[in-house]
Motif scaffolding. Structure first.
Motif, PDB file in Angstrom:
ATOM      1  N   GLN A  59       0.822  -1.202   0.000  1.00 15.21           N
ATOM      2  CA  GLN A  59       0.000   0.000   0.000  1.00 15.21           C
ATOM      3  C   GLN A  59       0.860   1.257   0.000  1.00 15.21           C
ATOM      4  O   GLN A  59       0.544   2.236  -0.679  1.00 15.21           O
ATOM      5  CB  GLN A  59      -0.946  -0.003   1.203  1.00 15.21           C
ATOM      6  CG  GLN A  59      -2.040   1.041   1.115  1.00 15.21           C
ATOM      7  CD  GLN A  59      -2.951   0.791  -0.083  1.00 15.21           C
ATOM      8  OE1 GLN A  59      -3.490  -0.298  -0.229  1.00 15.21           O
ATOM      9  NE2 GLN A  59      -3.097   1.782  -0.939  1.00 15.21           N
ATOM     10  N   ASP A  86      -7.932  -4.006   2.883  1.00 17.03           N
ATOM     11  CA  ASP A  86      -7.400  -4.756   1.754  1.00 17.03           C
ATOM     12  C   ASP A  86      -5.889  -4.872   1.903  1.00 17.03           C
ATOM     13  O   ASP A  86      -5.241  -3.977   2.455  1.00 17.03           O
ATOM     14  CB  ASP A  86      -7.719  -4.030   0.450  1.00 17.03           C
ATOM     15  CG  ASP A  86      -9.197  -3.704   0.305  1.00 17.03           C
ATOM     16  OD1 ASP A  86     -10.023  -4.609   0.533  1.00 17.03           O
ATOM     17  OD2 ASP A  86      -9.516  -2.537  -0.015  1.00 17.03           O
ATOM     18  N   ASN A  89      -5.105  -1.616  -1.980  1.00 17.30           N
ATOM     19  CA  ASN A  89      -6.200  -0.867  -2.594  1.00 17.30           C
ATOM     20  C   ASN A  89      -5.583   0.159  -3.543  1.00 17.30           C
ATOM     21  O   ASN A  89      -4.956   1.128  -3.122  1.00 17.30           O
ATOM     22  CB  ASN A  89      -7.055  -0.166  -1.540  1.00 17.30           C
ATOM     23  CG  ASN A  89      -8.253   0.547  -2.152  1.00 17.30           C
ATOM     24  OD1 ASN A  89      -8.568   0.373  -3.319  1.00 17.30           O
ATOM     25  ND2 ASN A  89      -8.921   1.373  -1.349  1.00 17.30           N
ATOM     26  N   ARG A 122      -7.633  -4.693  -4.526  1.00 10.05           N
ATOM     27  CA  ARG A 122      -8.820  -3.938  -4.925  1.00 10.05           C
ATOM     28  C   ARG A 122      -8.369  -2.776  -5.786  1.00 10.05           C
ATOM     29  O   ARG A 122      -7.399  -2.077  -5.454  1.00 10.05           O
ATOM     30  CB  ARG A 122      -9.567  -3.426  -3.694  1.00 10.05           C
ATOM     31  CG  ARG A 122     -10.787  -2.561  -4.032  1.00 10.05           C
ATOM     32  CD  ARG A 122     -11.435  -1.975  -2.796  1.00 10.05           C
ATOM     33  NE  ARG A 122     -12.526  -1.076  -3.178  1.00 10.05           N
ATOM     34  CZ  ARG A 122     -13.810  -1.322  -2.957  1.00 10.05           C
ATOM     35  NH1 ARG A 122     -14.171  -2.448  -2.361  1.00 10.05           N
ATOM     36  NH2 ARG A 122     -14.736  -0.468  -3.326  1.00 10.05           N
ATOM     37  N   THR A 124      -9.879   0.706  -7.104  1.00 10.85           N
ATOM     38  CA  THR A 124     -11.007   1.584  -6.792  1.00 10.85           C
ATOM     39  C   THR A 124     -10.944   2.844  -7.632  1.00 10.85           C
ATOM     40  O   THR A 124     -10.151   3.755  -7.359  1.00 10.85           O
ATOM     41  CB  THR A 124     -11.004   1.956  -5.297  1.00 10.85           C
ATOM     42  OG1 THR A 124     -10.967   0.770  -4.500  1.00 10.85           O
ATOM     43  CG2 THR A 124     -12.256   2.751  -4.942  1.00 10.85           C
TER      44      THR A 124
END
Length: 530
Positions: A59, A86, A89, A122, A124
């Motif tokens: 991340q 997550d 993300n 993920r 987004t």
């Protein structure tokens, strides 16, 4: 030729098999591009720009990226940093000439292992993203089915973790688009395998997806496209979504879908609700290609289109799906409540007593040049469909031992509809240009021919597809009009003039074997009819 030779083939061509025309090698389109390194033994206080000083979390690297950057994961296991989070993300976007890439550090085999979070990866509201050659391994082997059934309805992430998912950013309204998810090994997530919801320009190619969806209270599948939204103009003559060269197996929902109070889905591959949506979003106008996939031993269908339009399901092999005993059986390869769908050149081996295909509330759906074997009598057949044994080398539901290539004398050989696409089979073997290809995902092989070099993809991600032949609207009460005629099949044009990007796209399927790092080559939803 041994069946495991495909693994070696995959490794040989995977570096050249980017299937979209999205791929720009890190740094070539953006001189200022940065490569970030991540290791579980690193620190987020490091600079992260060298293998000697890597970040600790993916991340941190992702939140540092700009267009053209590359994130490389080193050996180790990566987990979420808190319950419900997550592992990764992705919210920062690349550009058409400079996508952001997530991949393994050369020679390394990192594993993303979500346990209490909603996703391994993920995406987004991000665009121009490439996720390639990673392993996402969920925690299903540690979950008890009875406990999962008791917890259904409580929306606990531990029972619903998805491996890879792309979504709209609900706060900004931005949808994800121009995504390349290739050559990954995705497995044992209690939720879905790979899904894209409200997205566009998506390629899911060469992945091995298995053992997902077991414990979720939602209706998920191995690979799912749901409610696609056109990014830019939508044109039924242009492929914008591609599901190609994947091996998908052992995906099944074992817990009731709480929204409807019964079991649903657990399909290998589903194209879901591109029209007749339950919100104000417009119907998706781009075209979807589902080609060269192997789908076997899933709880729901092998491959199907539900409430969708402009879909081509071409040269796939589906074997003994609909294994679930918890719900009404799904057909093996089919369309339901769909329009402008072509289901051609497939091999469909059906479980005993299970449905083969469907005419349910379809219009302009063509079934032709398929081989059906086992199961119930097909509801629709085209003039070139065959109901016979396809004579495969060693079919079976054990993916470590099965071999789905046709043997000499198979009715699949040289009997498919002549198309320019798919130009190669799931192994990378060239199909016969200008003549009838073999049916199914695998071409007949003599002497173990190796794949030819991969053609460099073009930059255009929207490649041309032929216009479908006009047919009369039909209903399930009139199955005879659901079938094609020889003239209609000839007029349909085939998958022509698509350019190098699609040639490379189909070849990308071979990376399914390299992604998992294993020695095996095999490595949403159909709601109740209404």
């Amino acid at each position: 030729m041994k069946p495991f030779r495909l693994l070696r083939l995959a490794v040989a061509v995977s570096l050249g098999s980017a299937p979209l025309g999205l791929l720009v090698l890190g740094g070539t389109a953006n001189a200022a591009a940065t490569t970030y390194f991540v290791s579980p033994s690193g620190s987020d206080n490091n600079a992260g720009t060298s293998a000697a000083q890597p970040f600790k979390t993916i991340q941190k690297a992702s939140d540092s990226t700009n267009p053209g950057d590359v994130v490389q994961l080193m050996n180790g296991t990566y987990r979420e940093t808190g319950t419900g989070r997550d592992v990764l993300n992705i919210t920062r976007s690349g550009t058409a000439d400079a996508p952001i890439t997530y991949q393994a550090f050369p020679g390394h085999k990192p594993v993303l292992n979500p346990v209490t979070g909603w996703h391994g990866i993920r995406i987004t509201g991000a665009s121009h993203i490439k996720v390639s050659g990673l392993e996402v391994a969920g925690d299903s082997t540690s979950i008890n089915l009875d406990e999962a059934r008791k917890q259904a309805g409580q929306k606990k992430p531990v029972f619903n973790t998805n491996c890879i998912g792309a979504y709209k950013d609900e706060k900004s309204g931005k949808a994800s688009h121009h995504l390349e998810i290739t050559g990954n090994h995705v497995h044992h997530c209690p939720g879905g395998g790979i899904s894209a919801i409200d997205a566009d320009h998506v390629t899911i190619d060469g992945n091995r997806v298995h053992s997902t969806s077991w414990y979720t209270e939602y209706a998920t599948s191995g690979i799912s496209i749901l409610r696609a939204l056109d990014n830019g103009p939508g044109d039924p003559s242009q492929y914008k979504i591609r599901i190609t060269g994947n091996v998908v197996y052992d995906n099944e929902t074992k817990v009731i879908w709480t929204q409807v109070g019964k079991h649903s889905d657990g399909n290998g591959i589903i194209i879901d609700t591109l029209k007749d949506k339950d919100n104000s979003d417009p119907a998706y106008k781009g075209r979807v290609l589902v080609a060269n996939n192997l789908s076997l031993d899933n709880g729901g269908s092998g491959i199907h289109s539900y409430k969708s339009q402009h879909v081509d399901i071409i040269n796939n092999t589906a074997y003994l799906n609909a294994r679930s005993v918890n719900m009404d059986p799904y057909a093996n390869i089919f369309a339901s409540m769909s329009d402008d769908v072509r289901i051609l050149n497939n091999i469909s081996v059906v479980r005993e007593g299970k449905p083969t295909n469907s005419t349910h509330r379809n219009t302009n759906v063509t079934y032709d040049h398929n081989i059906y074997f086992g199961g119930k009598k097909p509801e629709a057949t085209g003039p070139n469909d065959l109901v016979t044994d396809p004579k495969l080398t060693k079919p079976g539901i054990d993916p470590t031992a099965a071999d789905f290539r046709p043997v000499e004398g198979s009715p699949a050989i040289d009997s498919g509809k002549a198309f320019d696409l798919p130009a190669r089979d799931i192994t990378g073997k060239a199909r016969k240009a200008g003549t009838a290809p073999d049916r199914g995902a695998f071409e007949f092989s003599v002497g173990g021919d190796s794949a030819e070099p991969v053609t460099t993809p073009t930059k255009d991600n929207a490649v041309a597809a032929p216009a479908a032949a006009p047919t009369s609207p039909t209903t399930s009460d009139s199955p005879a009009t659901e079938t094609t005629t020889e003239a209609a099949a000839a007029d349909s044009g085939g998958l022509a003039s698509t350019g190098a990007s699609v040639v490379a796209m189909v070849i990308g399927g071979v990376v399914v074997l390299a992604a998992g790092g294993a020695t095996v080559w095999l490595a949403r939803r159909k709601r109740a009819n209404s």
